[in-house]
Design a protein around this motif. Structure first.
Motif, PDB file in Angstrom:
ATOM      1  N   LEU A 185       1.163  -1.252   0.438  1.00 23.29           N
ATOM      2  CA  LEU A 185      -0.048  -0.105   0.270  1.00 23.29           C
ATOM      3  C   LEU A 185       0.858   1.431  -0.412  1.00 23.29           C
ATOM      4  O   LEU A 185       0.380   2.088  -0.602  1.00 23.29           O
ATOM      5  CB  LEU A 185      -0.908   0.471   1.527  1.00 23.29           C
ATOM      6  N   GLU A 186       1.876   1.188   0.851  1.00 24.15           N
ATOM      7  CA  GLU A 186       2.804   2.052   1.151  1.00 24.15           C
ATOM      8  C   GLU A 186       3.131   2.735  -0.760  1.00 24.15           C
ATOM      9  O   GLU A 186       3.096   3.760  -0.786  1.00 24.15           O
ATOM     10  CB  GLU A 186       4.132   2.319   1.600  1.00 24.15           C
ATOM     11  N   TRP A 235      -0.571   3.526  -2.958  1.00 19.55           N
ATOM     12  CA  TRP A 235      -1.545   4.387  -2.553  1.00 19.55           C
ATOM     13  C   TRP A 235      -2.209   5.221  -3.498  1.00 19.55           C
ATOM     14  O   TRP A 235      -3.141   5.601  -3.408  1.00 19.55           O
ATOM     15  CB  TRP A 235      -1.687   5.260  -1.319  1.00 19.55           C
ATOM     16  N   SER A 236      -1.725   5.772  -4.238  1.00 19.75           N
ATOM     17  CA  SER A 236      -1.024   6.860  -5.728  1.00 19.75           C
ATOM     18  C   SER A 236      -2.548   6.520  -6.490  1.00 19.75           C
ATOM     19  O   SER A 236      -2.681   6.934  -7.566  1.00 19.75           O
ATOM     20  CB  SER A 236      -0.407   7.506  -6.083  1.00 19.75           C
ATOM     21  N   ALA A 283      -4.925  -0.553   7.280  1.00 21.12           N
ATOM     22  CA  ALA A 283      -4.500   0.383   5.841  1.00 21.12           C
ATOM     23  C   ALA A 283      -5.071   1.891   6.226  1.00 21.12           C
ATOM     24  O   ALA A 283      -4.949   2.992   5.227  1.00 21.12           O
ATOM     25  CB  ALA A 283      -5.547  -0.639   5.479  1.00 21.12           C
ATOM     26  N   CYS A 284      -6.541   1.732   7.030  1.00 20.05           N
ATOM     27  CA  CYS A 284      -7.925   2.340   6.583  1.00 20.05           C
ATOM     28  C   CYS A 284      -6.586   4.364   7.237  1.00 20.05           C
ATOM     29  O   CYS A 284      -6.305   5.283   7.063  1.00 20.05           O
ATOM     30  CB  CYS A 284      -8.148   2.939   7.603  1.00 20.05           C
ATOM     31  N   LEU A 331      -3.500   5.647   4.309  1.00 17.38           N
ATOM     32  CA  LEU A 331      -4.721   5.970   3.358  1.00 17.38           C
ATOM     33  C   LEU A 331      -4.963   7.567   4.029  1.00 17.38           C
ATOM     34  O   LEU A 331      -5.173   8.758   3.522  1.00 17.38           O
ATOM     35  CB  LEU A 331      -6.052   5.635   2.304  1.00 17.38           C
ATOM     36  N   HIS A 332      -5.059   7.222   5.075  1.00 14.84           N
ATOM     37  CA  HIS A 332      -6.394   9.025   6.171  1.00 14.84           C
ATOM     38  C   HIS A 332      -5.130  10.058   5.888  1.00 14.84           C
ATOM     39  O   HIS A 332      -4.956  10.508   6.067  1.00 14.84           O
ATOM     40  CB  HIS A 332      -6.750   8.368   7.526  1.00 14.84           C
ATOM     41  N   ARG A 359      -2.505  10.025   4.054  1.00 15.43           N
ATOM     42  CA  ARG A 359      -2.330  10.383   2.764  1.00 15.43           C
ATOM     43  C   ARG A 359      -3.701  11.170   2.044  1.00 15.43           C
ATOM     44  O   ARG A 359      -3.176  11.383   1.027  1.00 15.43           O
ATOM     45  CB  ARG A 359      -1.888   9.598   2.013  1.00 15.43           C
ATOM     46  N   LEU A 379      -6.591  10.203   1.530  1.00 15.79           N
ATOM     47  CA  LEU A 379      -7.960   9.535   1.497  1.00 15.79           C
ATOM     48  C   LEU A 379      -9.332   9.744   1.917  1.00 15.79           C
ATOM     49  O   LEU A 379      -8.737  10.068   3.351  1.00 15.79           O
ATOM     50  CB  LEU A 379      -7.334   8.590   0.883  1.00 15.79           C
ATOM     51  N   VAL A 396     -11.671   6.524   3.747  1.00 21.03           N
ATOM     52  CA  VAL A 396     -11.452   6.111   4.015  1.00 21.03           C
ATOM     53  C   VAL A 396     -12.195   6.127   5.341  1.00 21.03           C
ATOM     54  O   VAL A 396     -12.815   6.525   5.871  1.00 21.03           O
ATOM     55  CB  VAL A 396     -10.147   5.171   4.063  1.00 21.03           C
TER      56      VAL A 396
END
Lengths: 194, 386
Positions: free
Chosen positions: A136-137, A140-141, A162-163, A166-167, A169, A171, A173
């Motif tokens: 994911l790292e 994620w884009s 993961a949340c 992503l949060h 960054r 997103l 989620v």
């Protein structure tokens, strides 16, 4: 049909009779990192029930078996010691039933499945995007920052991590709990499994 | 696993034949079945003198400490698995842990499933003999009639060595291989026997509509002679388990009832997918055709369902008249109750029964090891089987 299911390592037990396939698998799994998936290739048909039963007893996760000619490919994911511990940190969550209802309302809902490729391969929500937590790292884009993303794993633990990632960054989620372990809605597989 | 001072002693091999002897003689044996629980629940070795414990080998990979205290030290201990490897693996560890009288089953459950024991059932005229072959592992029964240098085999199992050996010992040539019906629980050895010894292979024509090989028609009114003294095998059409099912009457003394009538149950009509269609045939074969036969006839079926049906000498048989009193399948007065009994709540169907039927038609040609795998498990041809 194309076999898209892969493990992080392959163990060749073709031609071996019991107990050797499980003896060798146990040794290989002992050296693996929790969460990794092993593909065991065996030709002994009796190995199928034994692998299921052995995995169940040890706590490792039996994902499924593919038939490739005479070869059975068993996929097993090494369990983490604290795998099923209830330890959710990310605040924004919905339960399985709610996600199922939202999927029925709209076919545009985006589901991100962060389990390993092989877990996803045997059983996932139709249309779900597959990016394992470990990737994911760097990936994620690929995700759309403008839409809400429902993040799911097996028990809610990996999707929680993961949340958070992503949060951070930017997103939008939502963590789906408890996750695929108790999912009763529609699923599909990437390859024909048994 | 701890250090051991001496590893010179190895577990002892036990053959399926030796195990069968122990069971029939009711000798004490502690049996450790190391297959997975599902396989064990589905099908296992049983006997009045046997104590059984199930512990999968894959729970003993790090040692046998968990079970060693439950293992007896004053009687024979036999470890059993699917094919042999895992039982040897566990047996070795038990010996290292100090258990002394440890055996493992040669060829595992696969060999057990394939083993047959001949039992003499009776004498026929002019020195003829009738043998029953008891397949303890699966509950299949097959027969050999020997008379005057000739032999006929009925409902032969896949592995035919035992028939050929008994024929040789009696100086007889196998002239006829007969199947009372198209089997769904085991692969027939009839055709193989016939090809090997130049015998005729007999099958009821109504069960042979899809077969891809030539055969002789087993039909009522066409007796089969064995030996010069002409022991006549009289076919009696008795449909119900299959549409062609045919029983055999030998010298007006023995009734080989195939899978229509067993000692403690009756045949199931559903293995060809036609349960409802065949209920009437099954009922009329049992309640009309068989009830008109001599009650003194000795019924010799093609299967038995549980070990209580085995007599002291290991044979399975009963007087027809007695079965009309004792067999629950022959005592259902009401037509509708009968329909219900033979069509609903039936036991699970035998493992791979469709593939077995197609193999017996000659449509499938599985390899030797595939055939062994297809036959794993109990026969479950009777409505009362578990």
């Amino acid at each position: 049909m194309k076999n898209e299911i892969r493990g992080s390592q392959v163990l060749d037990c073709r031609g071996l009779a019991c107990p050797l396939p499980i003896v060798k698998t146990k040794k290989a799994i002992d050296t693996m990192i929790a969460g990794e998936v092993i593909e065991v290739q065996a030709t002994d048909k009796g190995s199928l029930a034994d692998f299921k039963s052995w995995a169940g007893n040890t706590g490792h996760q039996y994902l499924g078996t593919l038939h490739d000619g005479d070869v059975l490919k068993h996929f097993i994911r090494k369990a983490a010691p604290d795998e099923t511990r209830d330890e959710v940190h990310f605040a924004h969550v919905i339960d399985n039933a709610e996600l199922q209802a939202r999927l029925q309302q709209s076919d545009k809902a985006v589901v991100l499945d962060v389990r390993e490729h092989a877990e996803y391969g045997f059983n996932h929500i139709p249309g779900a995007i597959s990016i394992p937590l470990g990737e994911l790292e760097s990936r994620w884009s690929e995700l759309d920052a403008r839409t809400q993303i429902y993040v799911i794993c097996r028990t809610g633990r990996r999707s929680d991590t993961a949340c958070q990632l992503l949060h951070d960054r930017g997103l939008q989620v939502v963590n789906v709990i408890p996750g695929m372990a108790e999912w009763s809605g529609a699923t599909e597989a990437s390859a024909r499994a048994e | 696993m701890g250090m051991t001072a001496s590893r010179s002693r190895k577990p002892t091999l036990m053959t399926a034949s030796e195990l069968a002897g122990m069971i029939l003689r009711k000798e004490q044996l502690f049996l450790l079945d190391v297959r997975n629980e599902g396989d064990y629940q589905n099908w296992r070795i049983e006997g009045d003198s046997i104590t059984v414990m199930n512990k999968p080998y894959f729970e003993l990979l790090d040692g046998v400490e968990a079970i060693v205290d439950e293992c007896p030290r004053n009687q024979k201990l036999l470890v059993v698995c699917a094919k042999e490897g895992s039982s040897y693996f566990v047996a070795e560890q038990l010996m290292e842990a100090g258990i002394t009288d440890v055996y493992y089953l040669q060829g595992g459950m696969k060999s057990w499933s394939e083993h047959i024991e001949p039992v003499k059932v009776g004498e026929l005229k002019d020195g003829g003999v009738l043998y029953q072959f008891v397949r303890l592992g699966k509950g299949c029964l097959s027969y050999m009639i020997i008379s005057d240098g000739e032999a006929a085999v009925v409902d032969a199992i896949r592995l035919t060595d035992a028939y050929e050996q008994l024929a040789r010992e009696n100086g007889a040539v196998i002239k006829h291989a007969i199947d009372t019906h198209l089997h769904a629980d085991h692969i027939s050895g009839g055709r193989k026997l016939a090809e090997a010894s130049g015998a005729s292979y007999w099958l009821p024509p109504k069960d042979a509509e899809e077969t891809v090989f030539p055969y002789s028609r087993l039909e009522e009114g066409s007796p089969i002679a064995v030996g010069h003294s002409e022991i006549a095998i009289q076919p009696i059409y008795s449909p119900g388990h299959t549409i062609g099912s045919t029983s055999l009457l030998i010298e007006d003394t023995y009734l080989l009832s195939g899978d229509i009538l067993f000692v403690a149950s009756i045949g199931r009509p559903d293995l060809a997918g036609k349960a409802e269609d065949w209920v009437h045939d099954l009922r009329s074969s049992l309640y009309e055709t068989f009830s008109r036969l001599d009650p003194e006839l000795i019924v010799l079926p093609a299967h038995y369902g549980n070990r209580q049906e085995l007599r002291e000498d290991g044979s399975v048989m009963a007087r027809l008249g007695d079965l009309f009193h004792s067999n629950p399948g022959l005592n259902i007065a009401d037509q509708e109750a009968f329909r219900h009994a033979v069509t609903s709540g039936l036991p699970p169907q035998p493992h791979a029964y469709q593939e077995i039927r197609e193999t017996n038609m000659g449509k499938l040609q599985p390899s030797e090891s595939e055939q062994g795998d297809m036959e794993i498990g109990p026969n479950r041809c009777a409505i009362h089987d578990r």
